[in-house]
Design a protein around this motif. Sequence first.
Motif, short mmCIF file in Angstrom:
data_model
loop_
_atom_site.label_atom_id
_atom_site.label_comp_id
_atom_site.label_asym_id
_atom_site.label_seq_id
_atom_site.Cartn_x
_atom_site.Cartn_y
_atom_site.Cartn_z
N TYR A 218 22.34 -12.83 -21.79
CA TYR A 218 23.31 -13.87 -21.47
C TYR A 218 22.66 -15.22 -21.82
CZ TYR A 218 25.29 -10.17 -18.54
OH TYR A 218 25.79 -8.98 -18.08
N ARG A 219 23.48 -16.14 -22.25
CA ARG A 219 23.00 -17.49 -22.48
C ARG A 219 23.82 -18.46 -21.64
NH1 ARG A 219 23.74 -19.98 -28.32
NH2 ARG A 219 25.85 -20.37 -27.51
N ILE A 220 23.13 -19.33 -20.91
CA ILE A 220 23.80 -20.42 -20.22
C ILE A 220 23.28 -21.74 -20.79
CG2 ILE A 220 24.25 -19.12 -18.10
CD1 ILE A 220 21.84 -20.58 -16.84
N SER A 221 24.13 -22.74 -20.83
CA SER A 221 23.75 -24.04 -21.37
C SER A 221 24.03 -25.07 -20.30
CB SER A 221 24.54 -24.33 -22.65
OG SER A 221 24.29 -23.30 -23.60
N VAL A 222 22.95 -25.69 -19.81
CA VAL A 222 22.99 -26.44 -18.55
C VAL A 222 22.77 -27.92 -18.81
CG1 VAL A 222 21.93 -26.67 -16.27
CG2 VAL A 222 22.09 -24.40 -17.36
N LYS A 223 23.60 -28.74 -18.20
CA LYS A 223 23.47 -30.20 -18.32
C LYS A 223 22.54 -30.74 -17.23
CE LYS A 223 26.04 -34.54 -17.96
NZ LYS A 223 27.31 -35.15 -17.51
N ARG A 224 21.60 -31.58 -17.64
CA ARG A 224 20.77 -32.28 -16.67
C ARG A 224 21.60 -33.36 -15.99
NH1 ARG A 224 15.52 -33.65 -15.74
NH2 ARG A 224 14.69 -32.60 -17.59
N GLU A 225 21.52 -33.41 -14.66
CA GLU A 225 22.21 -34.45 -13.90
C GLU A 225 21.21 -35.58 -13.68
OE1 GLU A 225 25.33 -34.35 -13.41
OE2 GLU A 225 25.62 -32.30 -14.06
N ALA A 226 21.25 -36.59 -14.52
CA ALA A 226 20.24 -37.64 -14.56
C ALA A 226 20.10 -38.35 -13.21
CB ALA A 226 20.57 -38.66 -15.64
N GLY A 227 18.87 -38.38 -12.72
CA GLY A 227 18.55 -39.11 -11.50
C GLY A 227 19.16 -38.54 -10.24
N SER A 228 19.69 -37.31 -10.31
CA SER A 228 20.42 -36.77 -9.17
C SER A 228 19.49 -36.06 -8.20
CB SER A 228 21.50 -35.78 -9.64
OG SER A 228 22.12 -35.16 -8.54
N GLN A 229 19.48 -36.52 -6.94
CA GLN A 229 18.83 -35.80 -5.86
C GLN A 229 19.86 -35.15 -4.95
OE1 GLN A 229 15.50 -35.17 -5.53
NE2 GLN A 229 15.52 -36.07 -7.58
N HIS A 230 21.11 -35.24 -5.37
CA HIS A 230 22.19 -34.61 -4.63
C HIS A 230 22.09 -33.10 -4.83
CE1 HIS A 230 26.27 -33.44 -3.48
NE2 HIS A 230 26.37 -34.61 -2.89
N PRO A 231 22.36 -32.29 -3.78
CA PRO A 231 22.28 -30.84 -3.93
C PRO A 231 23.10 -30.30 -5.09
CG PRO A 231 22.52 -31.41 -1.62
CD PRO A 231 22.67 -32.69 -2.40
N ASP A 232 24.18 -31.02 -5.46
CA ASP A 232 25.03 -30.57 -6.55
C ASP A 232 24.27 -30.44 -7.87
OD1 ASP A 232 27.56 -29.62 -6.68
OD2 ASP A 232 28.50 -31.52 -7.21
N GLY A 233 23.25 -31.31 -8.08
CA GLY A 233 22.53 -31.28 -9.34
C GLY A 233 21.14 -30.69 -9.25
N MET A 234 20.74 -30.26 -8.06
CA MET A 234 19.36 -29.82 -7.88
C MET A 234 19.03 -28.55 -8.65
SD MET A 234 18.39 -30.64 -3.93
CE MET A 234 18.13 -32.32 -3.36
N ILE A 235 19.95 -27.60 -8.69
CA ILE A 235 19.67 -26.36 -9.41
C ILE A 235 19.59 -26.63 -10.91
CG2 ILE A 235 20.61 -24.11 -10.06
CD1 ILE A 235 19.42 -24.01 -7.33
N SER A 236 20.55 -27.40 -11.43
CA SER A 236 20.54 -27.71 -12.86
C SER A 236 19.25 -28.45 -13.25
CB SER A 236 21.75 -28.56 -13.24
OG SER A 236 22.95 -27.82 -13.06
N ASN A 237 18.86 -29.42 -12.45
CA ASN A 237 17.66 -30.17 -12.77
C ASN A 237 16.40 -29.34 -12.61
OD1 ASN A 237 19.30 -32.31 -13.33
ND2 ASN A 237 18.71 -33.55 -11.56
N ARG A 238 16.40 -28.44 -11.65
CA ARG A 238 15.24 -27.55 -11.48
C ARG A 238 15.09 -26.62 -12.68
NH1 ARG A 238 11.64 -26.83 -7.78
NH2 ARG A 238 10.56 -24.84 -7.52
N LEU A 239 16.22 -26.16 -13.21
CA LEU A 239 16.16 -25.34 -14.42
C LEU A 239 15.52 -26.13 -15.56
CD1 LEU A 239 19.65 -23.59 -14.27
CD2 LEU A 239 17.44 -22.43 -14.24
N HIS A 240 15.91 -27.38 -15.71
CA HIS A 240 15.35 -28.23 -16.76
C HIS A 240 13.87 -28.50 -16.55
CE1 HIS A 240 18.71 -29.72 -19.35
NE2 HIS A 240 19.44 -29.30 -18.34
N ASP A 241 13.48 -28.80 -15.31
CA ASP A 241 12.14 -29.34 -15.05
C ASP A 241 11.10 -28.29 -14.67
OD1 ASP A 241 13.16 -31.88 -15.52
OD2 ASP A 241 13.61 -32.23 -13.39
#
Length: 402
Positions: A218-241
């Motif tokens: 499977y391939r997923i393509s994830v957008k980084r939520e710039a500067g987000s410490q909101h829980p909504d973006g934490m998983i996406s940013n953790r995948l990136h970082d």
Amino acid sequence: MTTEQIQLVKGTVPVLREHGVLLTTHFYKRMFEHNPELKHVFNMGNQQNSKQQTALAMAVLAYAEHIENPSVLMHAVDHIGQKHTSLDIRPEHYAIVGQHLIASISEVLGDAASPELLDAWTLAYNQLAAIMSGHEQQLYDTQTAKKGGWTGWRPFIIKDKIKESAEITSFYLYPSDGGAVADYLPGQFISLRLFLPELNLLQPRQYSISCAPNGQYYRISVKREAGSQHPDGMISNRLHDAINPGDIVELTAPAGSFVLNRKTLSRKIFISGGVGQTPLLSMLEDIVDNPKEQQIPITWIHGCRSEQVHAFKDKIAEISVSYSRLDQHIFYENIPSERENFYQGRVELSLLKEEIISSQADYYICGPAPFITKHYEFLIEKGIPQHAIHFEEFGPASLQLN
């Protein structure tokens, strides 16, 4: 349910219309206080932005309005059921939810919550829970019947991590057990679960599968939520970082009802904003890879801020060379120079209406809720029937367009 009990439930419709979100906000607060283990199941980002409370309020209202004939809600039941199976929701969860929902009705309505009303809503909820859990069991059975199918959370290894643009990165996910990969319908999503140290919780998020079924990954393509410490973006940013090739993540089986319509070979018009192109890319690749569908005309309409954040532009250009029946129209808020089929600004279907309005086409829209609403209403105004317009809203459903 008796006629009197049905009328008692219907009598709460005006209250639910006006104060439904107040009720569901109280409900979630109560449930997480008494059953904190469910914080690992629910997307806590959607708790903070009130999307989940709003979605539940709308669902409870719709059920109360149609309590005499809940079968008319089967489209909504399937949509919610797809989400639930992707989160591994089971019948025992319905018992917990029911306990706290009835208690919340009592606590929010106060003296207006008579014993008879609470009994009526208990029966109504149990009826709904039976409908939902029965449908979800069918979905689970379908998943396990597939080659490589499973239910619950399964470990996958990240074998590749590819940067697609300044904001979007793709992750290639293979079963860590070396087993088969269950097939899926183009447009479906998977849930991915990670532990978030910031919240001290396991947290699930849904991501569209961004490639055609291939039997390997499977391939997923994830957008980084710039500067987000909101829980909504934490998983996406953790995948990136913090997540890299070789790391393990947990997935549930593919789910979702926003899928490619294969009943006809009619023209397909894909309309996306930003990372909303991911499920549409899966559909596009699947059509192009299928010899039986090589004659389907396709129009690809995509909008984003600039060329730098435009993921998969080279992939779409490559497809357009090999697949002669693909036309694309790209909208950039910041456009470097004038080019054919490139437009300054946000997506405006009115600029393309002569090319895209057709009674022989299926329309697929994916992006933020305002993006979907704008283009859905435009198509309806131009005479496109509702059944020909398909859309996917990321997160809990808040749109009632169909």
